[in-house]
Design a protein around this motif. Structure first.
Motif, mmCIF file in Angstrom:
data_model
loop_
_atom_site.group_PDB
_atom_site.id
_atom_site.type_symbol
_atom_site.label_atom_id
_atom_site.label_comp_id
_atom_site.label_asym_id
_atom_site.label_seq_id
_atom_site.Cartn_x
_atom_site.Cartn_y
_atom_site.Cartn_z
ATOM 1 N N LYS A 93 1.487 16.514 -10.341
ATOM 2 C CA LYS A 93 2.196 17.577 -11.023
ATOM 3 C C LYS A 93 2.827 18.282 -9.908
ATOM 4 O O LYS A 93 2.321 18.324 -8.882
ATOM 5 N N ALA A 94 4.183 18.858 -10.245
ATOM 6 C CA ALA A 94 5.028 19.401 -9.373
ATOM 7 C C ALA A 94 4.213 20.723 -8.678
ATOM 8 O O ALA A 94 4.138 20.763 -7.572
ATOM 9 N N GLY A 95 3.295 21.176 -9.383
ATOM 10 C CA GLY A 95 2.876 22.425 -8.862
ATOM 11 C C GLY A 95 1.369 22.351 -8.161
ATOM 12 O O GLY A 95 0.854 23.386 -7.684
ATOM 13 N N ASP B 245 -1.152 21.491 -5.524
ATOM 14 C CA ASP B 245 -1.185 21.689 -3.918
ATOM 15 C C ASP B 245 -1.309 20.378 -3.291
ATOM 16 O O ASP B 245 -0.795 20.296 -2.146
ATOM 17 N N LYS B 246 -1.793 19.360 -3.846
ATOM 18 C CA LYS B 246 -2.250 18.147 -3.118
ATOM 19 C C LYS B 246 -0.728 17.303 -2.951
ATOM 20 O O LYS B 246 -0.523 16.795 -2.068
ATOM 21 N N LYS B 247 0.234 17.703 -4.046
ATOM 22 C CA LYS B 247 1.427 16.977 -3.683
ATOM 23 C C LYS B 247 2.174 17.436 -2.690
ATOM 24 O O LYS B 247 2.944 16.656 -1.966
ATOM 25 N N GLN B 248 2.359 18.543 -2.165
ATOM 26 C CA GLN B 248 2.961 19.283 -0.973
ATOM 27 C C GLN B 248 2.255 18.297 0.231
ATOM 28 O O GLN B 248 3.121 18.232 1.139
ATOM 29 N N ASP B 249 1.120 18.321 0.400
ATOM 30 C CA ASP B 249 0.618 17.789 1.664
ATOM 31 C C ASP B 249 0.178 16.383 1.578
ATOM 32 O O ASP B 249 -0.625 15.762 2.433
ATOM 33 N N PHE B 250 0.542 15.748 0.494
ATOM 34 C CA PHE B 250 -0.061 14.403 0.072
ATOM 35 C C PHE B 250 0.143 13.430 1.506
ATOM 36 O O PHE B 250 -0.743 12.779 1.821
ATOM 37 N N PHE B 251 1.580 13.302 1.827
ATOM 38 C CA PHE B 251 1.654 12.277 2.855
ATOM 39 C C PHE B 251 1.424 12.638 4.337
ATOM 40 O O PHE B 251 1.118 11.995 5.099
ATOM 41 N N VAL B 252 1.072 13.992 4.398
ATOM 42 C CA VAL B 252 0.382 14.437 5.614
ATOM 43 C C VAL B 252 -1.142 14.226 5.907
ATOM 44 O O VAL B 252 -1.394 13.565 6.715
ATOM 45 N N ASN B 253 -1.805 14.252 4.458
ATOM 46 C CA ASN B 253 -3.021 13.928 4.472
ATOM 47 C C ASN B 253 -3.387 12.334 4.170
ATOM 48 O O ASN B 253 -4.221 11.700 4.446
ATOM 49 N N ASN B 254 -2.152 11.663 3.786
ATOM 50 C CA ASN B 254 -2.221 10.168 3.560
ATOM 51 C C ASN B 254 -1.227 9.408 3.996
ATOM 52 O O ASN B 254 -0.233 9.036 3.177
ATOM 53 N N PRO B 255 -0.765 9.366 5.237
ATOM 54 C CA PRO B 255 0.259 8.662 5.850
ATOM 55 C C PRO B 255 0.231 7.313 5.472
ATOM 56 O O PRO B 255 -0.730 6.649 5.203
ATOM 57 N N ALA B 256 1.639 6.451 5.457
ATOM 58 C CA ALA B 256 1.766 5.320 4.986
ATOM 59 C C ALA B 256 1.395 4.513 6.205
ATOM 60 O O ALA B 256 1.357 5.072 7.064
ATOM 61 N N TYR C 12 0.885 -1.207 0.075
ATOM 62 C CA TYR C 12 -0.001 0.152 -0.096
ATOM 63 C C TYR C 12 0.870 1.357 -0.129
ATOM 64 O O TYR C 12 0.562 2.402 -0.898
ATOM 65 N N ALA C 13 1.872 1.097 0.828
ATOM 66 C CA ALA C 13 2.845 2.451 0.772
ATOM 67 C C ALA C 13 3.626 2.536 -0.388
ATOM 68 O O ALA C 13 3.629 3.793 -0.952
ATOM 69 N N ASN C 14 3.967 1.595 -1.280
ATOM 70 C CA ASN C 14 4.185 1.842 -2.485
ATOM 71 C C ASN C 14 3.372 2.540 -3.426
ATOM 72 O O ASN C 14 3.932 3.040 -4.435
ATOM 73 N N GLU C 15 2.121 1.858 -3.257
ATOM 74 C CA GLU C 15 0.952 2.517 -4.193
ATOM 75 C C GLU C 15 1.013 4.116 -3.961
ATOM 76 O O GLU C 15 0.692 4.856 -4.689
ATOM 77 N N LEU C 16 1.013 4.460 -2.756
ATOM 78 C CA LEU C 16 0.900 5.628 -2.228
ATOM 79 C C LEU C 16 2.178 6.836 -2.923
ATOM 80 O O LEU C 16 2.006 7.583 -3.347
ATOM 81 N N VAL C 17 3.149 5.819 -2.928
ATOM 82 C CA VAL C 17 4.453 6.602 -3.332
ATOM 83 C C VAL C 17 4.119 7.128 -4.976
ATOM 84 O O VAL C 17 4.464 8.097 -5.591
ATOM 85 N N LYS C 18 3.720 5.856 -5.771
ATOM 86 C CA LYS C 18 3.681 5.788 -7.114
ATOM 87 C C LYS C 18 2.552 6.909 -7.390
ATOM 88 O O LYS C 18 2.882 7.498 -8.403
ATOM 89 N N PHE C 19 1.559 7.154 -6.667
ATOM 90 C CA PHE C 19 0.424 8.160 -6.828
ATOM 91 C C PHE C 19 0.994 9.566 -6.696
ATOM 92 O O PHE C 19 0.866 10.402 -7.489
ATOM 93 N N GLU C 20 1.655 9.673 -5.620
ATOM 94 C CA GLU C 20 2.255 11.023 -5.279
ATOM 95 C C GLU C 20 3.530 11.422 -6.468
ATOM 96 O O GLU C 20 3.486 12.631 -6.729
ATOM 97 N N GLU C 21 4.113 10.256 -6.853
ATOM 98 C CA GLU C 21 5.104 10.892 -8.076
ATOM 99 C C GLU C 21 4.272 11.162 -9.103
ATOM 100 O O GLU C 21 4.923 12.037 -10.092
ATOM 101 N N ASN C 22 3.218 10.758 -9.475
ATOM 102 C CA ASN C 22 2.377 11.184 -10.590
ATOM 103 C C ASN C 22 1.671 12.460 -10.764
ATOM 104 O O ASN C 22 1.116 12.976 -11.420
#
Length: 81
Positions: free
Chosen positions: A51-53, A55-66, A39-49
């Motif tokens: 876009k850099a700008g 807003d969801k990317k900045q707080d992704f792991f805060v809102n979706n902890p492994a 599941y953590a690997n799937e989270l990382v793949k999703f976060e990598e996809n």
């Protein structure tokens, strides 16, 4: 003599049951860790996809902890063997 033999058999059966219970517990722990890892690997793949700008990317792991199996610390600290 028969009483000593009965006690020895009972102790052996108890020992075997403890071993089987430990094996079940270890297998369940391994499965839980594997599931959390996948599941953590799937989270990382999703976060990598994302876009850099975005807003969801900045707080992704805060809102979706492994995920982390809560009982794993307790299990590791126990003297099981």
């Amino acid at each position: 003599m028969g009483v000593l033999l009965a006690i020895a058999i009972t102790n052996y059966e108890d020992s075997q049951k403890e071993k089987q219970d430990l094996i079940k517990l270890l297998n369940a722990s391994i499965e839980s860790v594997d599931t959390s890892y996948d599941y953590a690997n799937e989270l990382v793949k999703f976060e990598e996809n994302l876009k850099a700008g975005n807003d969801k990317k900045q707080d992704f792991f805060v809102n979706n902890p492994a995920p982390y199996p809560e009982y794993l610390d307790t299990f590791i600290m126990q003297n099981t063997i």
